[in-house]
Write a protein that holds these residues in place. Structure first.
Motif, PDB file in Angstrom:
ATOM      1  N   ASP A  57       0.831  -1.201   0.000  1.00 33.89           N
ATOM      2  CA  ASP A  57       0.000   0.000   0.000  1.00 33.89           C
ATOM      3  C   ASP A  57       0.865   1.251   0.000  1.00 33.89           C
ATOM      4  O   ASP A  57       1.978   1.274   0.550  1.00 33.89           O
ATOM      5  N   VAL A  58       0.344   2.298  -0.598  1.00 36.55           N
ATOM      6  CA  VAL A  58       1.023   3.596  -0.618  1.00 36.55           C
ATOM      7  C   VAL A  58       0.538   4.415   0.570  1.00 36.55           C
ATOM      8  O   VAL A  58      -0.667   4.458   0.870  1.00 36.55           O
ATOM      9  N   VAL A  59       1.461   5.065   1.251  1.00 40.45           N
ATOM     10  CA  VAL A  59       1.170   5.870   2.438  1.00 40.45           C
ATOM     11  C   VAL A  59       1.597   7.301   2.168  1.00 40.45           C
ATOM     12  O   VAL A  59       2.684   7.543   1.620  1.00 40.45           O
ATOM     13  N   SER A  60       0.731   8.252   2.535  1.00 38.73           N
ATOM     14  CA  SER A  60       1.062   9.673   2.434  1.00 38.73           C
ATOM     15  C   SER A  60       1.570  10.144   3.778  1.00 38.73           C
ATOM     16  O   SER A  60       0.869  10.046   4.793  1.00 38.73           O
ATOM     17  N   VAL A  61       2.791  10.654   3.799  1.00 37.71           N
ATOM     18  CA  VAL A  61       3.438  11.069   5.040  1.00 37.71           C
ATOM     19  C   VAL A  61       3.485  12.587   5.103  1.00 37.71           C
ATOM     20  O   VAL A  61       3.892  13.248   4.138  1.00 37.71           O
TER      21      VAL A  61
END
Length: 459
Positions: A57-61
């Motif tokens: 999964d892609v995570v926005s930090v």
């Protein structure tokens, strides 16, 4: 006289069809969002706690509204998820918020990618504007992961693919759907040979991945080696050596996924990757950063499984084909180092570039005797195989007697093959060499080989 009121249809309780998508979007926006926090940022990765996310999964930090600080989940632990950044870690501290997008990376595909240069996430970096919009060819978004074709469903390789390079089309013939490695040390001409293949191949689509390249060489490859004509029928994915390891690895996977999408549509695709060794190095950085034990020369076990998974995605399927050309940077010209050895065991053939030939101006510096195509016998005719074998015998005889020739100890007449090689060395070299801008069709190459072997006396 009393008039009856007209009948009134009962009001429908179902929402109008046009409102359904808007209501679904509104419900999704109102749903509570789970926000995690960065608990540590060490080395190449970050750990996020309190986040519900799966591997891939892609995570926005961070709080950036444009989602510019992205990371990908590469491991999960009871204490949180381990993420590798797809950009810089600058500004990330303990407590920085992180949000899961709930999906893996999406990749653009379609005719709108021809002539474009993309980064490791599939975003355009060539200054030609967005991929979608008025006047643009259609572009679709597909998930990064794609099922590897089943071994029983793959079509057999029985059709040759023209590469436009004489020595490869005749002595190391490649078939549509074959996977071939170009093995060489640094500075021997791998990128130049790839550019020749990109311009001379008769594949319908060319996808080129430049992984871990020096930034200075990217424009030189695009403008000088590939040229406008080659770029117009190609899709280029670039990730330079200064980018994070995950970006370099993703560039290889994105290029493979784009090639797969065209294969699924029935096209014959040429996938060129420079270089497979830097993909392995990127996976080594990722594996070591998440705690994998180092094995051979510091490569964790996941490196070899990633290489096998990446290479197996190329090849034939029920329809279409992906012909893979992968450069392998051998460490210190050692062709038995771990990555070269692993790649050679998976690939369907290998082309060896010789530094001794390169320093003498012999281009392409292909060691024809050390190069093998495992499907050449399936895609060539009997006369073609006989001509290629005849030339190989003459070249092998010359190599075995080279020491005697150098010291003048060879006696003419001792071996007819050596005599033929010495008498026609100039013609043999002229056949094996080819200029960067010289085009050679497969038919012309086979005709020249037939003429050469007839001069050699049919040896």
């Amino acid at each position: 006289m009393t008039l009856a009121a007209p009948p009134v249809a009962p009001r429908s309780t179902a929402p109008r069809a046009s409102l359904a998508p808007r209501l679904a979007a509104a419900r999704a926006a109102a749903r509570p969002q789970r926000v995690g926090r960065v608990s540590s940022a060490v080395g190449l990765g970050i750990t996020v706690e309190g986040l519900d996310a799966a591997v891939g999964d892609v995570v926005s930090v961070g709080d950036a509204a444009d989602g510019s600080n992205l990371a990908e989940v590469v491991a999960t632990t009871p204490d949180g998820v381990r993420c590798m950044p797809l950009g810089r870690l600058t500004g990330i501290t303990t407590g920085t918020p992180a949000r899961s997008t709930g999906r893996p990376l999406l990749v653009p595909t379609g005719a709108g990618l021809f002539g474009r240069v993309l980064d490791g996430l599939g975003r355009p970096i060539d200054g030609k504007g967005p991929l979608t919009g008025p006047g643009c060819a259609p572009v679709d978004l597909v998930p990064l992961d794609h099922e590897t074709p089943s071994a029983m469903h793959r079509a057999r390789i029985d059709t040759p693919l023209q590469l436009g390079v004489r020595v490869l089309d005749t002595l190391t013939t490649v078939g549509k759907g074959q996977r071939v490695g170009l093995f060489a040390g640094s500075g021997v001409g791998k990128s130049s040979l790839l550019s020749m293949i990109a311009r001379g191949s008769d594949a319908q689509v060319s996808v080129i991945a430049l992984v871990g390249e020096r930034g200075r060489e990217v424009r030189e490859f695009l403008e000088d080696d590939l040229g406008p004509e080659g770029l117009a029928r190609s899709i280029v994915v670039v990730s330079t050596s200064d980018e994070p390891a995950l970006m370099r690895l993703r560039a290889a996977v994105v290029a493979t996924r784009i090639a797969e999408s065209f294969r699924d549509a029935g096209a014959d695709v040429m996938l060129m990757m420079d270089s497979l060794t830097r993909v392995a190095m990127a996976q080594r950085e990722i594996g070591l950063s998440v705690g994998e034990p180092p094995a051979t020369r510091g490569y964790p076990p996941s490196t070899f499984s990633v290489l096998a998974g990446l290479l197996e995605r190329a090849g034939t399927d029920r329809v279409g084909s992906v012909t893979g050309m992968y450069t392998v940077l051998v460490d210190g010209d050692d062709h038995n180092e771990p990555i070269a050895d692993a790649a050679r065991s998976i690939l369907d053939g290998h082309v060896v570039l010789d530094r001794k030939l390169a320093v003498t101006g012999h281009f392409p510096s292909v060691d024809a005797l050390g190069s093998v195509s495992r499907v050449a016998s399936k895609v060539t005719s009997e006369p073609q195989r006989a001509a290629a074998t005849a030339l190989r015998k003459v070249m092998a005889a010359r190599r075995s007697a080279q020491d005697l020739l150098d010291v003048g100890a060879y006696q003419r007449g001792a071996n007819p093959l050596v005599d033929a090689a010495v008498d026609h060395q100039g013609a043999i070299d002229a056949f094996l060499q080819q200029g960067m801008d010289e085009r050679a069709t497969a038919d012309d190459s086979w005709n020249r080989l037939a003429q050469l072997t007839s001069r050699l006396g049919g040896a």
